[in-house]
Write a protein that holds these residues in place. Structure first.
Motif, PDB file in Angstrom:
ATOM      1  N   VAL A 143       3.332  -1.420  -2.847  1.00  0.00           N
ATOM      2  CA  VAL A 143       4.252  -1.447  -1.712  1.00  0.00           C
ATOM      3  C   VAL A 143       3.475  -1.108  -0.450  1.00  0.00           C
ATOM      4  O   VAL A 143       2.687  -0.170  -0.425  1.00  0.00           O
ATOM      5  N   GLY A 144       3.704  -1.879   0.594  1.00  0.00           N
ATOM      6  CA  GLY A 144       3.028  -1.626   1.860  1.00  0.00           C
ATOM      7  C   GLY A 144       3.359  -2.719   2.857  1.00  0.00           C
ATOM      8  O   GLY A 144       4.165  -3.621   2.577  1.00  0.00           O
ATOM      9  N   GLU A 181       8.111  -0.168  10.894  1.00  0.00           N
ATOM     10  CA  GLU A 181       9.145   0.760  10.437  1.00  0.00           C
ATOM     11  C   GLU A 181       8.783   1.326   9.069  1.00  0.00           C
ATOM     12  O   GLU A 181       9.020   2.500   8.789  1.00  0.00           O
ATOM     13  N   TYR A 182       8.208   0.479   8.198  1.00  0.00           N
ATOM     14  CA  TYR A 182       7.791   0.979   6.883  1.00  0.00           C
ATOM     15  C   TYR A 182       6.722   2.057   7.034  1.00  0.00           C
ATOM     16  O   TYR A 182       6.771   3.113   6.380  1.00  0.00           O
ATOM     17  N   GLY A 187      10.033   7.891  -1.947  1.00  0.00           N
ATOM     18  CA  GLY A 187      11.404   7.396  -2.016  1.00  0.00           C
ATOM     19  C   GLY A 187      11.537   6.012  -1.413  1.00  0.00           C
ATOM     20  O   GLY A 187      12.234   5.152  -1.955  1.00  0.00           O
ATOM     21  N   LYS A 188      10.867   5.778  -0.268  1.00  0.00           N
ATOM     22  CA  LYS A 188      10.911   4.468   0.379  1.00  0.00           C
ATOM     23  C   LYS A 188      10.266   3.413  -0.503  1.00  0.00           C
ATOM     24  O   LYS A 188      10.782   2.290  -0.637  1.00  0.00           O
ATOM     25  N   ASP A 189       9.139   3.740  -1.131  1.00  0.00           N
ATOM     26  CA  ASP A 189       8.471   2.780  -2.018  1.00  0.00           C
ATOM     27  C   ASP A 189       9.360   2.427  -3.206  1.00  0.00           C
ATOM     28  O   ASP A 189       9.452   1.258  -3.599  1.00  0.00           O
ATOM     29  N   GLU A 215      12.619   2.561  -3.318  1.00  0.00           N
ATOM     30  CA  GLU A 215      13.728   1.739  -2.827  1.00  0.00           C
ATOM     31  C   GLU A 215      13.296   0.278  -2.682  1.00  0.00           C
ATOM     32  O   GLU A 215      14.018  -0.643  -3.090  1.00  0.00           O
ATOM     33  N   ILE A 216      12.108   0.048  -2.119  1.00  0.00           N
ATOM     34  CA  ILE A 216      11.627  -1.322  -1.917  1.00  0.00           C
ATOM     35  C   ILE A 216      11.344  -2.002  -3.251  1.00  0.00           C
ATOM     36  O   ILE A 216      11.662  -3.180  -3.441  1.00  0.00           O
ATOM     37  N   LEU A 217      10.764  -1.273  -4.194  1.00  0.00           N
ATOM     38  CA  LEU A 217      10.502  -1.855  -5.512  1.00  0.00           C
ATOM     39  C   LEU A 217      11.802  -2.263  -6.207  1.00  0.00           C
ATOM     40  O   LEU A 217      11.882  -3.330  -6.832  1.00  0.00           O
ATOM     41  N   LEU A 218      12.837  -1.418  -6.089  1.00  0.00           N
ATOM     42  CA  LEU A 218      14.114  -1.738  -6.711  1.00  0.00           C
ATOM     43  C   LEU A 218      14.784  -2.934  -6.027  1.00  0.00           C
ATOM     44  O   LEU A 218      15.478  -3.719  -6.676  1.00  0.00           O
ATOM     45  N   ARG A 219      14.563  -3.092  -4.720  1.00  0.00           N
ATOM     46  CA  ARG A 219      15.138  -4.233  -3.999  1.00  0.00           C
ATOM     47  C   ARG A 219      14.327  -5.506  -4.196  1.00  0.00           C
ATOM     48  O   ARG A 219      14.834  -6.609  -3.958  1.00  0.00           O
ATOM     49  N   THR A 220      13.070  -5.364  -4.626  1.00  0.00           N
ATOM     50  CA  THR A 220      12.214  -6.545  -4.790  1.00  0.00           C
ATOM     51  C   THR A 220      12.700  -7.441  -5.917  1.00  0.00           C
ATOM     52  O   THR A 220      12.713  -8.675  -5.786  1.00  0.00           O
ATOM     53  N   VAL A 221      13.109  -6.826  -7.027  1.00  0.00           N
ATOM     54  CA  VAL A 221      13.520  -7.623  -8.190  1.00  0.00           C
ATOM     55  C   VAL A 221      14.698  -8.540  -7.867  1.00  0.00           C
ATOM     56  O   VAL A 221      14.620  -9.757  -8.072  1.00  0.00           O
ATOM     57  N   PRO A 222      15.827  -8.023  -7.333  1.00  0.00           N
ATOM     58  CA  PRO A 222      16.921  -8.947  -6.992  1.00  0.00           C
ATOM     59  C   PRO A 222      16.547  -9.924  -5.887  1.00  0.00           C
ATOM     60  O   PRO A 222      17.032 -11.060  -5.870  1.00  0.00           O
TER      61      PRO A 222
END
Length: 470
Positions: free
Chosen positions: A391-392, A442-443, A450-452, A454-461
């Motif tokens: 994530v980055g 912003e990232y 926590g932010k990473d 969140e992004i990983l969980l949003r990446t799949v959908p």
């Protein structure tokens, strides 16, 4: 007052839910009121409820929980609310031991505190989200005026209060000059003269500029006069855009001081993130090796050229590295672009890409690999060797660095990632390059474990929906 009552009701409902949960979890065998001591037990349970409500109201009186948070970012608001809830729970638990409530069930106490915290969190965040949604729609309840500074500065800030960051203002007037900004951020003529007329129709006053000998826009006399009229007064010391930095507000001898810092991980956090990147990328390469091999063979068989595409990108601290992807374009893609001036002009005018369905450079499997993001699997090798992270921010090519302007150094202070804020927010659906830059920055400002996650969980959908992929 209404919000305080609502949260007191949340605690009471949490008490009722805890009773039902305790009874259900223990099949009716929990002794809320033990035999032989029912009256004393009942007194202790009632005391717990009363103390919990009073301690919450007392604690929040010192934490600004019920102050207006129109300008505060949601993640900061949620973080502060969680901190307040944790402190409240610790105070409540400590009171049980200090007061020696021997009849209180530990299970019941756990259910009560958990349910109350959840209800208060949902109530407060839900209220904020509803109000912000209403402000962004047709419910423009308030008016404001921006005073001080030059006209361009005033109008720029007025636009931030309306179109850029809607806060529920139907109109924001500007002084100097008889101008105003409507709820859509458009400049309109104003018939008000704030130097002579009263501010009866104004709810919020924004003062730009410091006290310059008592006659400035933020002078003590002017602020006191506005406060006596019942106005909400906000002081803007200078119009410095600090949105890309973490901020903390303090004071020195009563003078407000805004401290800024860049978003970064501590050495320990960075080491843990690197360890997670190494382990996860290694496991994914092992598990996905058959898929990676099959895609490489398919790309090689369906179009002339290498299976992998290599390109120089900018990494941490601007250090160049070679990024790996499956090739989705023809091997002569660059030559096709150079041979067609009109095509190259369209490429430049569309933020360094061609519109969907208008790219003659795509290889037979190119569109499918991009839509499914399978072309990015070789970047796991970049993550494994430490050139990238899971994530980055986006790994940009060198000539794109100019798009980041003065923020380029800040952008390259974090290691680029396979996925990030931009990827899960729509990717190619975001037409303006400026918006992509803002998402990346912003990232960097908000980067954390926590932010990473969140992004990983949003990446799949996002990948499954093929959102913004072309």
């Amino acid at each position: 007052m209404a919000e305080r009552i609502a949260d007191a009701i949340c605690i009471f409902v949490g008490y009722l839910l805890a009773t039902e949960i305790a009874l259900a979890m223990h099949w009716g065998r929990i002794q809320v009121f033990p035999p032989g001591g029912a009256s004393e037990a009942q007194s202790q349970y009632s005391s717990l409820l009363i103390f919990a409500i009073l301690s919450w109201l007392t604690l929040t009186a010192y934490t600004e929980t019920y102050q207006a948070h129109r300008t505060e970012r949601l993640n900061f608001l949620a973080r502060r609310l969680i901190q307040t809830l944790v402190v409240w729970s610790l105070v409540t638990i400590a009171a049980i031991f200090v007061l020696k409530f021997e009849f209180l069930s530990r299970q019941f106490t756990g259910y009560f505190i958990t349910a109350s915290m959840f209800l208060i969190f949902v109530r407060q965040l839900g209220t904020v989200l509803v109000l912000r949604s209403l402000r962004r729609s047709a419910h423009k309840w308030r008016t404001a005026v921006v005073i001080g500074g030059d006209e361009a500065t005033c109008e720029h800030f007025a636009q931030l209060l309306t179109a850029a960051h809607p806060m529920g203002y139907q109109r924001v007037d500007v002084q100097p000059g008889k101008r105003a900004v409507d709820c859509n951020g458009n400049r309109v003529e104003s018939d008000r003269d704030f130097k002579s007329a009263s501010l009866e129709a104004i709810d919020d006053v924004y003062l730009i500029g410091v006290n310059d000998g008592g006659d400035g826009p933020a002078s003590a006399g002017r602020m006191l006069s506005l406060l006596k009229q019942g106005k909400s007064v906000h002081i803007i010391p200078s119009l410095l855009d600090t949105r890309l930095f973490r901020q903390s507000l303090g004071d020195i001898a009563g003078i407000p001081v805004l401290s800024v810092s860049k978003g970064e991980l501590s050495p320990v956090q960075a080491a843990v993130k690197r360890a997670v990147d190494f382990v996860v990328s290694a496991l994914l390469l092992i598990v996905l090796s058959p898929v990676i091999a099959a895609i490489a063979v398919a790309v090689k068989l369906t179009s002339w050229g290498p299976a992998l595409f290599r390109q120089k990108r900018l990494g941490l601290d601007g250090k160049p590295f070679t990024l790996f992807k499956f090739r989705t374009m023809r091997a002569d893609a660059e030559q096709i672009l150079k041979d067609s001036p009109s095509l190259y002009a369209k490429y430049l005018g569309n933020n360094f890409k061609l519109p969907n369905g208008e790219d003659p450079r795509l290889a037979p499997l190119g569109r499918f690999l991009r839509a499914t993001s399978l072309d990015e699997l070789p970047q796991l090798f970049n993550v494994l060797i430490g050139e990238m992270s899971l994530v980055g921010p986006r790994p940009i090519v060198p000539h794109e660095a100019v798009q980041y302007g003065d923020s380029a150094m800040l952008f390259m202070s974090a290691k680029p990632g396979m996925t990030g804020h931009w990827q899960v927010s729509g990717r190619s659906e975001i037409a303006e390059y400026r918006k992509r830059v803002e998402l990346d920055l912003e990232y960097i400002r908000d980067q954390s474990f926590g932010k990473d996650l969140e992004i990983l969980l949003r990446t799949v959908p996002a990948v499954l929906r093929r959102k913004g992929a072309n």
